[in-house]
Design a protein around this motif. Structure first.
Motif, PDB file in Angstrom:
ATOM      1  N   GLU A  91       0.844  -1.204   0.000  1.00  0.00           N
ATOM      2  CA  GLU A  91       0.000   0.000   0.000  1.00  0.00           C
ATOM      3  C   GLU A  91       0.880   1.256   0.000  1.00  0.00           C
ATOM      4  OE1 GLU A  91      -3.969   1.766   0.342  1.00  0.00           O
ATOM      5  OE2 GLU A  91      -3.438  -0.332   0.091  1.00  0.00           O
ATOM      6  N   LEU A  92       1.913   1.248   0.839  1.00  0.00           N
ATOM      7  CA  LEU A  92       2.836   2.382   0.915  1.00  0.00           C
ATOM      8  C   LEU A  92       3.644   2.525  -0.373  1.00  0.00           C
ATOM      9  CD1 LEU A  92       4.091   1.865   4.576  1.00  0.00           C
ATOM     10  CD2 LEU A  92       2.504   3.637   3.767  1.00  0.00           C
ATOM     11  N   ARG A  93       4.184   1.423  -0.870  1.00  0.00           N
ATOM     12  CA  ARG A  93       5.010   1.468  -2.081  1.00  0.00           C
ATOM     13  C   ARG A  93       4.207   1.983  -3.274  1.00  0.00           C
ATOM     14  NH1 ARG A  93       6.089  -1.458  -6.599  1.00  0.00           N
ATOM     15  NH2 ARG A  93       4.561  -3.059  -6.054  1.00  0.00           N
ATOM     16  N   LEU A  94       3.017   1.443  -3.475  1.00  0.00           N
ATOM     17  CA  LEU A  94       2.214   1.850  -4.624  1.00  0.00           C
ATOM     18  C   LEU A  94       1.766   3.306  -4.529  1.00  0.00           C
ATOM     19  CD1 LEU A  94       0.185  -1.437  -5.146  1.00  0.00           C
ATOM     20  CD2 LEU A  94       2.109  -0.578  -6.513  1.00  0.00           C
ATOM     21  N   ALA A  95       1.466   3.777  -3.322  1.00  0.00           N
ATOM     22  CA  ALA A  95       1.093   5.189  -3.146  1.00  0.00           C
ATOM     23  C   ALA A  95       2.253   6.111  -3.519  1.00  0.00           C
ATOM     24  CB  ALA A  95       0.651   5.448  -1.713  1.00  0.00           C
ATOM     25  N   SER A  96       3.480   5.648  -3.276  1.00  0.00           N
ATOM     26  CA  SER A  96       4.648   6.493  -3.576  1.00  0.00           C
ATOM     27  C   SER A  96       4.807   6.729  -5.080  1.00  0.00           C
ATOM     28  CB  SER A  96       5.924   5.891  -2.991  1.00  0.00           C
ATOM     29  OG  SER A  96       6.378   4.790  -3.758  1.00  0.00           O
ATOM     30  N   TYR A  97       4.254   5.848  -5.914  1.00  0.00           N
ATOM     31  CA  TYR A  97       4.363   5.989  -7.364  1.00  0.00           C
ATOM     32  C   TYR A  97       3.118   6.601  -7.999  1.00  0.00           C
ATOM     33  CZ  TYR A  97       8.597   3.246  -7.148  1.00  0.00           C
ATOM     34  OH  TYR A  97       9.866   2.826  -6.868  1.00  0.00           O
ATOM     35  N   ALA A  98       2.103   6.855  -7.212  1.00  0.00           N
ATOM     36  CA  ALA A  98       0.827   7.343  -7.744  1.00  0.00           C
ATOM     37  C   ALA A  98       0.752   8.877  -7.694  1.00  0.00           C
ATOM     38  CB  ALA A  98      -0.327   6.737  -6.941  1.00  0.00           C
ATOM     39  N   TYR A  99      -0.316   9.395  -8.291  1.00  0.00           N
ATOM     40  CA  TYR A  99      -0.619  10.825  -8.276  1.00  0.00           C
ATOM     41  C   TYR A  99      -2.031  11.023  -7.745  1.00  0.00           C
ATOM     42  CZ  TYR A  99       3.480  11.496 -11.185  1.00  0.00           C
ATOM     43  OH  TYR A  99       4.757  11.523 -11.655  1.00  0.00           O
ATOM     44  N   GLY A 100      -2.332  12.272  -7.398  1.00  0.00           N
ATOM     45  CA  GLY A 100      -3.676  12.601  -6.935  1.00  0.00           C
ATOM     46  C   GLY A 100      -4.025  11.883  -5.643  1.00  0.00           C
ATOM     47  N   GLU A 101      -5.281  11.531  -5.508  1.00  0.00           N
ATOM     48  CA  GLU A 101      -5.760  10.898  -4.276  1.00  0.00           C
ATOM     49  C   GLU A 101      -5.059   9.575  -4.005  1.00  0.00           C
ATOM     50  OE1 GLU A 101      -7.605  10.621  -0.717  1.00  0.00           O
ATOM     51  OE2 GLU A 101      -7.454  12.366  -2.032  1.00  0.00           O
ATOM     52  N   ALA A 102      -4.681   8.844  -5.045  1.00  0.00           N
ATOM     53  CA  ALA A 102      -4.004   7.550  -4.872  1.00  0.00           C
ATOM     54  C   ALA A 102      -2.607   7.693  -4.280  1.00  0.00           C
ATOM     55  CB  ALA A 102      -3.937   6.814  -6.209  1.00  0.00           C
ATOM     56  N   SER A 103      -2.062   8.914  -4.272  1.00  0.00           N
ATOM     57  CA  SER A 103      -0.722   9.125  -3.713  1.00  0.00           C
ATOM     58  C   SER A 103      -0.751   9.398  -2.205  1.00  0.00           C
ATOM     59  CB  SER A 103      -0.023  10.291  -4.424  1.00  0.00           C
ATOM     60  OG  SER A 103      -0.655  11.526  -4.102  1.00  0.00           O
ATOM     61  N   ARG A 104      -1.953   9.428  -1.632  1.00  0.00           N
ATOM     62  CA  ARG A 104      -2.094   9.706  -0.197  1.00  0.00           C
ATOM     63  C   ARG A 104      -2.509   8.442   0.541  1.00  0.00           C
ATOM     64  NH1 ARG A 104      -3.753  13.798  -3.145  1.00  0.00           N
ATOM     65  NH2 ARG A 104      -3.126  15.898  -2.608  1.00  0.00           N
ATOM     66  N   VAL A 105      -1.990   8.310   1.758  1.00  0.00           N
ATOM     67  CA  VAL A 105      -2.414   7.216   2.626  1.00  0.00           C
ATOM     68  C   VAL A 105      -2.980   7.803   3.910  1.00  0.00           C
ATOM     69  CG1 VAL A 105      -0.835   5.451   1.717  1.00  0.00           C
ATOM     70  CG2 VAL A 105      -0.081   6.936   3.590  1.00  0.00           C
ATOM     71  N   HIS A 106      -3.934   7.104   4.470  1.00  0.00           N
ATOM     72  CA  HIS A 106      -4.554   7.483   5.740  1.00  0.00           C
ATOM     73  C   HIS A 106      -3.846   6.658   6.808  1.00  0.00           C
ATOM     74  CE1 HIS A 106      -8.642   7.826   8.069  1.00  0.00           C
ATOM     75  NE2 HIS A 106      -7.675   8.513   8.638  1.00  0.00           N
ATOM     76  N   VAL A 107      -3.158   7.322   7.720  1.00  0.00           N
ATOM     77  CA  VAL A 107      -2.356   6.621   8.726  1.00  0.00           C
ATOM     78  C   VAL A 107      -2.735   7.078  10.130  1.00  0.00           C
ATOM     79  CG1 VAL A 107      -0.383   6.274   7.195  1.00  0.00           C
ATOM     80  CG2 VAL A 107      -0.459   8.300   8.644  1.00  0.00           C
ATOM     81  N   ARG A 108      -2.427   6.218  11.061  1.00  0.00           N
ATOM     82  CA  ARG A 108      -2.508   6.603  12.467  1.00  0.00           C
ATOM     83  C   ARG A 108      -1.379   5.888  13.186  1.00  0.00           C
ATOM     84  NH1 ARG A 108      -8.118   3.543  14.402  1.00  0.00           N
ATOM     85  NH2 ARG A 108      -7.306   1.406  14.349  1.00  0.00           N
ATOM     86  N   ALA A 123      -1.202  11.376   4.449  1.00  0.00           N
ATOM     87  CA  ALA A 123       0.178  11.708   4.090  1.00  0.00           C
ATOM     88  C   ALA A 123       0.533  11.234   2.690  1.00  0.00           C
ATOM     89  CB  ALA A 123       1.127  11.078   5.101  1.00  0.00           C
ATOM     90  N   LEU A 124       1.498  11.925   2.100  1.00  0.00           N
ATOM     91  CA  LEU A 124       2.131  11.498   0.861  1.00  0.00           C
ATOM     92  C   LEU A 124       3.290  10.574   1.235  1.00  0.00           C
ATOM     93  CD1 LEU A 124       2.234  14.968  -0.878  1.00  0.00           C
ATOM     94  CD2 LEU A 124       0.673  13.089  -1.376  1.00  0.00           C
ATOM     95  N   VAL A 125       3.614   9.623   0.352  1.00  0.00           N
ATOM     96  CA  VAL A 125       4.606   8.600   0.665  1.00  0.00           C
ATOM     97  C   VAL A 125       5.841   8.743  -0.218  1.00  0.00           C
ATOM     98  CG1 VAL A 125       5.047   6.110   0.826  1.00  0.00           C
ATOM     99  CG2 VAL A 125       2.745   7.008   1.258  1.00  0.00           C
ATOM    100  N   THR A 126       7.008   8.689   0.415  1.00  0.00           N
ATOM    101  CA  THR A 126       8.270   8.542  -0.303  1.00  0.00           C
ATOM    102  C   THR A 126       8.827   7.180   0.081  1.00  0.00           C
ATOM    103  OG1 THR A 126       8.695  10.914  -0.177  1.00  0.00           O
ATOM    104  CG2 THR A 126      10.574   9.503  -0.686  1.00  0.00           C
ATOM    105  N   TRP A 127       9.220   6.390  -0.908  1.00  0.00           N
ATOM    106  CA  TRP A 127       9.658   5.003  -0.726  1.00  0.00           C
ATOM    107  C   TRP A 127      11.070   4.901  -1.293  1.00  0.00           C
ATOM    108  CZ3 TRP A 127       7.325   0.638   1.277  1.00  0.00           C
ATOM    109  CH2 TRP A 127       7.807  -0.605   0.880  1.00  0.00           C
ATOM    110  N   ALA A 128      12.062   4.598  -0.449  1.00  0.00           N
ATOM    111  CA  ALA A 128      13.446   4.543  -0.900  1.00  0.00           C
ATOM    112  C   ALA A 128      14.129   3.287  -0.369  1.00  0.00           C
ATOM    113  CB  ALA A 128      14.196   5.793  -0.433  1.00  0.00           C
TER     114      ALA A 128
END
Length: 161
Positions: A91-108, A123-128
């Motif tokens: 979920e995190l990895r794929l969000a890091s490559y997406a744009y718009g709403e798909a680039s955000r994850v809901h976290v707690r 949040a927006l995700v950076t995956w390295a």
């Protein structure tokens, strides 16, 4: 007879637990992010100088904004027989490559022992991927950059004594 006083103990950095909503806003499905080896939260205010002549020479400051970020390192998890990665990691990895709403994850994130500190945001995700020597684990540096507020919430972890 007096009541004995319980001694304070030092909290450990590994007390944090992060969950990602793999469902929707209407029907959340919170899943734990496993394999975290390092966790650093930050919530930096933006402070502007608001000094004026009326302060008799004392500086004035005003908080005009706030940003937040989570930096974590994870040991990548796989299901060997199914040849799949952990679904939260994906979920995190794929969000890091997406744009718009798909680039955000809901976290707690919260104290895993049920103490009152807990927060939630988007949040927006950076995956390295870390890479490394042939003996290294497959680790990834993940940065969650807040998009909107980080809200204090009631800790959803229920701990029974």
């Amino acid at each position: 007879m007096s009541t004995p006083v319980e001694p304070d103990v030092v909290a450990l950095a590994r007390r944090w637990r992060i969950e990602v909503n793999v469902g929707s806003a209407a029907v959340p499905d919170w899943k734990v992010c496993p394999g975290i080896t390092s966790f650093q939260p930050a919530a930096e205010p933006n402070i502007e100088d608001s000094s004026d002549y009326d302060s008799d020479g004392w500086a004035g400051n005003t908080k005009t904004g706030q940003s937040w970020e989570l930096s974590l390192t994870i040991n990548r998890r796989i299901t060997e027989t199914a040849k799949t990665y952990n679904p939260v990691h994906e979920e995190l990895r794929l969000a890091s490559y997406a744009y718009g709403e798909a680039s955000r994850v809901h976290v707690r994130y919260m104290d895993r022992r049920g103490l009152p500190e807990a927060y939630e945001g988007r949040a927006l995700v950076t995956w390295a991927p870390s890479g490394g020597e042939y003996t290294a684990l497959d680790q990834v540096e993940v940065t969650l950059t807040g998009d909107g507020p980080l809200l204090p919430i009631d800790n959803p972890v229920v701990v029974t004594p």
